[in-house]
Design a protein around this motif. Structure first.
Motif, mmCIF file in Angstrom:
data_model
loop_
_atom_site.group_PDB
_atom_site.id
_atom_site.type_symbol
_atom_site.label_atom_id
_atom_site.label_comp_id
_atom_site.label_asym_id
_atom_site.label_seq_id
_atom_site.Cartn_x
_atom_site.Cartn_y
_atom_site.Cartn_z
ATOM 1 N N ALA A 163 0.829 -1.212 0.000
ATOM 2 C CA ALA A 163 0.000 0.000 0.000
ATOM 3 C C ALA A 163 0.864 1.262 0.000
ATOM 4 C CB ALA A 163 -0.924 0.000 1.215
ATOM 5 N N ALA A 164 2.086 1.172 0.532
ATOM 6 C CA ALA A 164 2.974 2.340 0.579
ATOM 7 C C ALA A 164 3.788 2.518 -0.698
ATOM 8 C CB ALA A 164 3.930 2.209 1.771
ATOM 9 N N LEU A 165 3.696 1.574 -1.639
ATOM 10 C CA LEU A 165 4.493 1.642 -2.873
ATOM 11 C C LEU A 165 3.977 2.736 -3.807
ATOM 12 C CD1 LEU A 165 5.146 -2.020 -4.072
ATOM 13 C CD2 LEU A 165 6.835 -0.254 -3.675
ATOM 14 N N PRO A 166 4.896 3.481 -4.425
ATOM 15 C CA PRO A 166 4.456 4.424 -5.459
ATOM 16 C C PRO A 166 4.037 3.676 -6.724
ATOM 17 C CG PRO A 166 6.836 4.558 -5.126
ATOM 18 C CD PRO A 166 6.310 3.581 -4.132
ATOM 19 N N GLU A 167 3.284 4.333 -7.575
ATOM 20 C CA GLU A 167 2.780 3.728 -8.812
ATOM 21 C C GLU A 167 3.925 3.210 -9.677
ATOM 22 O OE1 GLU A 167 -0.151 2.358 -11.149
ATOM 23 O OE2 GLU A 167 -0.560 3.550 -9.375
ATOM 24 N N GLY A 168 3.840 1.957 -10.104
ATOM 25 C CA GLY A 168 4.817 1.370 -11.016
ATOM 26 C C GLY A 168 6.044 0.755 -10.359
ATOM 27 N N ALA A 169 6.230 0.919 -9.054
ATOM 28 C CA ALA A 169 7.414 0.362 -8.372
ATOM 29 C C ALA A 169 7.201 -1.130 -8.135
ATOM 30 C CB ALA A 169 7.653 1.080 -7.054
ATOM 31 N N ARG A 170 8.238 -1.932 -8.415
ATOM 32 C CA ARG A 170 8.188 -3.385 -8.210
ATOM 33 C C ARG A 170 9.486 -3.827 -7.543
ATOM 34 N NH1 ARG A 170 4.703 -6.810 -10.805
ATOM 35 N NH2 ARG A 170 6.396 -8.304 -10.977
ATOM 36 N N PRO A 171 9.566 -3.695 -6.218
ATOM 37 C CA PRO A 171 10.816 -4.056 -5.527
ATOM 38 C C PRO A 171 11.033 -5.567 -5.483
ATOM 39 C CG PRO A 171 9.142 -3.468 -3.942
ATOM 40 C CD PRO A 171 8.563 -3.192 -5.302
ATOM 41 N N LEU A 172 12.280 -5.947 -5.428
ATOM 42 C CA LEU A 172 12.668 -7.335 -5.206
ATOM 43 C C LEU A 172 12.626 -7.558 -3.701
ATOM 44 C CD1 LEU A 172 13.942 -10.006 -6.277
ATOM 45 C CD2 LEU A 172 16.154 -8.941 -5.837
ATOM 46 N N VAL A 173 11.851 -8.546 -3.240
ATOM 47 C CA VAL A 173 11.696 -8.805 -1.811
ATOM 48 C C VAL A 173 12.533 -10.027 -1.442
ATOM 49 C CG1 VAL A 173 10.086 -9.390 0.034
ATOM 50 C CG2 VAL A 173 9.395 -7.816 -1.773
ATOM 51 N N HIS A 174 13.415 -9.852 -0.449
ATOM 52 C CA HIS A 174 14.296 -10.934 0.004
ATOM 53 C C HIS A 174 13.917 -11.327 1.419
ATOM 54 C CE1 HIS A 174 17.968 -13.305 0.417
ATOM 55 N NE2 HIS A 174 18.130 -12.743 1.599
ATOM 56 N N SER A 175 13.728 -12.653 1.649
ATOM 57 C CA SER A 175 13.441 -13.166 2.989
ATOM 58 C C SER A 175 14.290 -14.411 3.215
ATOM 59 C CB SER A 175 11.952 -13.520 3.123
ATOM 60 O OG SER A 175 11.680 -14.732 2.441
ATOM 61 N N ASP A 176 14.226 -14.948 4.424
ATOM 62 C CA ASP A 176 14.978 -16.169 4.729
ATOM 63 C C ASP A 176 14.180 -17.426 4.380
ATOM 64 O OD1 ASP A 176 13.020 -16.188 6.655
ATOM 65 O OD2 ASP A 176 14.395 -16.389 8.347
ATOM 66 N N ARG A 177 13.043 -17.275 3.741
ATOM 67 C CA ARG A 177 12.163 -18.386 3.340
ATOM 68 C C ARG A 177 11.696 -19.184 4.553
ATOM 69 N NH1 ARG A 177 11.411 -20.183 -1.501
ATOM 70 N NH2 ARG A 177 11.677 -22.380 -0.972
ATOM 71 N N GLY A 178 11.441 -18.490 5.669
ATOM 72 C CA GLY A 178 10.912 -19.139 6.859
ATOM 73 C C GLY A 178 9.512 -19.653 6.587
ATOM 74 N N CYS A 179 9.006 -20.499 7.486
ATOM 75 C CA CYS A 179 7.713 -21.163 7.258
ATOM 76 C C CYS A 179 6.567 -20.171 7.110
ATOM 77 C CB CYS A 179 7.427 -22.159 8.370
ATOM 78 S SG CYS A 179 7.310 -21.417 10.005
ATOM 79 N N HIS A 180 6.609 -19.036 7.798
ATOM 80 C CA HIS A 180 5.510 -18.071 7.711
ATOM 81 C C HIS A 180 5.469 -17.384 6.352
ATOM 82 C CE1 HIS A 180 8.851 -16.788 10.316
ATOM 83 N NE2 HIS A 180 8.997 -15.907 9.382
#
Length: 194
Positions: A163-180
């Motif tokens: 919801a906080a992203l500006p129009e057209g922004a597509r960030p790469l999201v990095h996580s530790d791939r935890g179960c949640h």
């Protein structure tokens, strides 16, 4: 009843000689205490250390004596296996290539985001924090906090971040791939690269 000192004077024996023969005979002056220590240790299911055993016995004997008795008798307290929080529950799907490659910097805002769930010990229990951090400036884009680490915690955080992203922004999201992040009701419906 005569005191030890008066008996030693009467028999003309030096105190050091008396103590020497006592040791040679194997007289244990802590025999009664040794039995009590063993009983308390057994009742605690081998969980109590020398300090707790001293408190339980309520005697005037020092901790040092109790520690020595426990060492001589091989009484070693076993610490409870406290389970620390960990989100890893085994891989369910192979991870895509490591797109971030440990480069946690970004030239522009909303280019790379990082997320993880952190356990915080508070006075009234544990709190789990799930922030989304922008690699450009280290700013927290969105966060949620709850008493349980679950998919809802991470989903609500992701909804706030999107919801906080500006129009057209597509960030790469990095996580530790935890179960949640991998539960069926988790990020799978978001089509986000982990």
């Amino acid at each position: 009843m005569h005191s030890l000192n008066s008996m030693l004077c009467l028999l003309a024996i030096a105190p050091s000689g008396c103590h020497y023969h006592r040791v040679r005979l194997g007289v244990d002056k802590y025999a009664g205490l040794r039995a009590e220590v063993t009983d308390v240790f057994a009742a605690s299911k081998a969980r109590y250390g020398y300090r707790r055993i001293k408190v339980e016995l309520k005697t005037g004997v020092s901790e040092k004596v109790i520690r020595r008795i426990m060492a001589e008798d091989g009484l070693v307290a076993h610490a409870s296996g406290r389970r620390r929080y960990g989100s890893y529950e085994g891989e369910t799907t192979p991870a895509p290539g490591n797109l971030v490659n440990r480069d946690f910097t970004a030239e522009h805002p909303n280019e790379k985001w990082l997320t993880d769930v952190t356990e915080i010990k508070a006075s009234d229990g544990k709190v789990y924090l799930s922030p989304m951090i922008d690699c450009h400036d280290g700013k927290i884009v969105a966060y949620t906090a709850e008493f349980n680490p679950n998919a809802g915690l991470t989903n609500r955080m992701l909804e706030k971040a999107v919801a906080a992203l500006p129009e057209g922004a597509r960030p790469l999201v990095h996580s530790d791939r935890g179960c949640h992040y991998r539960w069926p009701d988790g990020w799978g419906s978001w089509n986000v690269s982990a």
